[in-house]
Design a protein around this motif. Structure first.
Motif, PDB file in Angstrom:
ATOM      1  N   ALA A   1     108.336  94.353  24.845  1.00 55.15           N
ATOM      2  CA  ALA A   1     109.090  95.549  25.228  1.00 55.15           C
ATOM      3  C   ALA A   1     108.847  96.681  24.235  1.00 55.15           C
ATOM      4  O   ALA A   1     108.663  97.839  24.629  1.00 55.15           O
ATOM      5  N   LEU A   2     108.847  96.361  22.957  1.00 55.11           N
ATOM      6  CA  LEU A   2     108.591  97.372  21.937  1.00 55.11           C
ATOM      7  C   LEU A   2     107.179  97.933  22.079  1.00 55.11           C
ATOM      8  O   LEU A   2     106.979  99.154  22.016  1.00 55.11           O
ATOM      9  N   LEU A   3     106.208  97.059  22.305  1.00 53.00           N
ATOM     10  CA  LEU A   3     104.830  97.508  22.503  1.00 53.00           C
ATOM     11  C   LEU A   3     104.730  98.407  23.728  1.00 53.00           C
ATOM     12  O   LEU A   3     104.098  99.472  23.684  1.00 53.00           O
TER      13      LEU A   3
ATOM     14  N   THR B   1      88.362  94.195  24.560  1.00 53.72           N
ATOM     15  CA  THR B   1      88.465  94.716  25.922  1.00 53.72           C
ATOM     16  C   THR B   1      89.934  94.780  26.325  1.00 53.72           C
ATOM     17  O   THR B   1      90.802  94.161  25.685  1.00 53.72           O
ATOM     18  N   ILE B   2      90.203  95.515  27.376  1.00 51.94           N
ATOM     19  CA  ILE B   2      91.578  95.624  27.849  1.00 51.94           C
ATOM     20  C   ILE B   2      92.119  94.254  28.261  1.00 51.94           C
ATOM     21  O   ILE B   2      93.288  93.951  28.052  1.00 51.94           O
ATOM     22  N   ALA B   3      91.277  93.414  28.821  1.00 54.57           N
ATOM     23  CA  ALA B   3      91.709  92.073  29.225  1.00 54.57           C
ATOM     24  C   ALA B   3      92.113  91.250  28.002  1.00 54.57           C
ATOM     25  O   ALA B   3      93.105  90.506  28.050  1.00 54.57           O
ATOM     26  N   GLU B   4      91.366  91.401  26.912  1.00 51.38           N
ATOM     27  CA  GLU B   4      91.698  90.679  25.684  1.00 51.38           C
ATOM     28  C   GLU B   4      93.008  91.185  25.087  1.00 51.38           C
ATOM     29  O   GLU B   4      93.846  90.398  24.656  1.00 51.38           O
TER      30      GLU B   4
ATOM     31  N   ALA C   1      98.855  90.594  24.254  1.00 52.92           N
ATOM     32  CA  ALA C   1     100.178  91.200  24.433  1.00 52.92           C
ATOM     33  C   ALA C   1     101.092  90.281  25.230  1.00 52.92           C
ATOM     34  O   ALA C   1     102.285  90.153  24.919  1.00 52.92           O
ATOM     35  N   LEU C   2     100.573  89.648  26.251  1.00 52.08           N
ATOM     36  CA  LEU C   2     101.388  88.762  27.080  1.00 52.08           C
ATOM     37  C   LEU C   2     101.833  87.508  26.338  1.00 52.08           C
ATOM     38  O   LEU C   2     102.794  86.857  26.753  1.00 52.08           O
TER      39      LEU C   2
END
Length: 73
Positions: A20-22, A3-6, A11-12
């Motif tokens: 930043a690259l992502l 999911t987007i939350a996952e 990512a965080l």
């Protein structure tokens, strides 16, 4: 599928440079929002032409800073 939350949580957890690259890769994957019919772009082009025709219409960065500071008071 994640999911987007996952995905966001993963990512965080990345180091700053990798985040930043992502972010740059994700932004590059999106279509451009600046289109010819975008009134903001047309306005910027018009103002640029005005400055080319009469550079005295522009202001210095220092003057811009003063005007912004004055508006904040």
């Amino acid at each position: 599928m994640a999911t987007i939350a996952e995905v966001e949580a993963l990512a965080l957890d990345l180091p700053e440079k990798q985040r930043a690259l992502l972010a740059a890769h994700l932004l590059d994957s999106l279509p451009s929002i600046l289109e010819d019919e975008d009134e903001g772009v047309a306005e910027a082009i018009r103002r640029d032409a005005e400055l080319d025709a009469d550079p005295s219409r522009g202001i210095s960065l220092e003057e811009l800073d003063r005007k912004i500071a004055a508006r904040r008071r």
